[in-house]
Design an enzyme around this catalytic site. Structure first.
Site, mmCIF file in Angstrom:
data_model
loop_
_atom_site.group_PDB
_atom_site.id
_atom_site.type_symbol
_atom_site.label_atom_id
_atom_site.label_comp_id
_atom_site.label_asym_id
_atom_site.label_seq_id
_atom_site.Cartn_x
_atom_site.Cartn_y
_atom_site.Cartn_z
ATOM 1 C CD GLU A 1 -2.934 -1.165 2.264
ATOM 2 O OE1 GLU A 1 -4.123 -0.882 2.063
ATOM 3 O OE2 GLU A 1 -2.484 -1.482 3.381
ATOM 4 C CD GLU B 1 -3.744 -6.349 3.510
ATOM 5 O OE1 GLU B 1 -3.038 -5.353 3.669
ATOM 6 O OE2 GLU B 1 -3.910 -6.906 2.391
#
Length: 261
Positions: free
Chosen positions: A115, A135
């Site tokens: 990210e 995730e």
């Protein structure tokens, strides 16, 4: 040098260089490291001599991502934040660096680190790099804008292919998806990133920043509506029975049994 420092700032000419180095952890990001990155971004944004910024990491891996042992208590206490005085959010989901950010990556680029990479404007990867935004396999969700930016960069189906399976991908796939702009031989990623940043910094700073701002606003117009929901959604998932089951199964050395609750 403070032995506990993990983020280092240096200016070379018109470039601000931000280096991540947390030895012995594959540059896993703990709360102090993320806070230090936010402070370094703020410093770069307010450095009147810096026109462009380069983010890179020392060691075999850019970063495996979040350090779960140190971050989980913060997340469970709902005290996670990348905002505050003298800070700019490294994920760019609230505040954002106003100068062009070029990132060089190598080795493993996992989850939170991916990210950070996606929040950059130009990304250069070493040929041997492996990427992940997994995730979902851990019962949580990308809270730093990873899902939104993958969709924007790679398209819906391409993004869901990797986000929903939780699998990792290589540099060639990252280039195909548009998640990185160049793939170079291992060891050459920082040199190439610096050269790109120098090419940017050779132009009039106001024109660079205006062009960057207009492009970002056009791309992120819809994503901004979702960014506000990222952390609350993560907090909700951390309170589910499925997340607790994953932690229990990990501790007990067994496969988790999810119930959708």
């Amino acid at each position: 040098m403070n032995e506990k420092e993990t983020v280092f700032y240096e200016r070379e000419g018109k470039l601000a260089l931000i280096r991540l180095h947390r030895p012995g952890t594959s540059n896993a990001i703990d709360p102090p490291t993320l806070d230090a990155l936010a402070a370094a971004y703020h410093r770069a944004d307010n450095d009147g001599e810096a026109v462009a910024v380069v983010l890179y990491a020392e060691g075999p891996d850019f970063s495996v991502g979040l350090d779960p042992a140190s971050f989980l208590p913060v997340l469970k206490a709902h005290t996670f934040s990348t905002d505050g005085p003298g800070r700019i959010n490294p994920f760019g989901t609230t505040t954002r660096l106003s100068k062009p950010l070029v990132v060089a990556v190598q080795g493993t680029v996992g989850a939170m680190a991916h990210e950070l990479m996606l929040a950059a404007d130009i990304r250069v990867a070493a040929a041997g790099t492996r990427f992940g935004q997994g995730e979902v396999s851990r019962g949580s969700t990308p809270a730093g804008g990873g899902a939104q930016r993958m969709v924007a960069e790679a398209g819906w189906g391409n993004a869901m292919r990797w986000l929903l399976t939780g699998e990792s991908w290589d540099a060639d796939e990252a280039l195909r998806l548009g998640l990185v702009q160049e793939v170079v031989p291992d060891g050459e990623q920082l040199t190439r990133a610096v050269r790109l940043a120098e090419a940017i910094a050779a132009h009039p700073p106001l024109a660079v920043r205006a062009t960057l701002d207009l492009g970002r606003r056009a791309r992120d117009a819809q994503a901004q509506q979702v960014f506000a929901d990222l952390v609350p959604t993560l907090y909700w998932l951390l309170g589910t029975a499925d997340f607790a089951e994953r932690l229990a199964a990990q501790k007990e050395g067994r496969e988790p049994v999810y119930t959708g609750r």
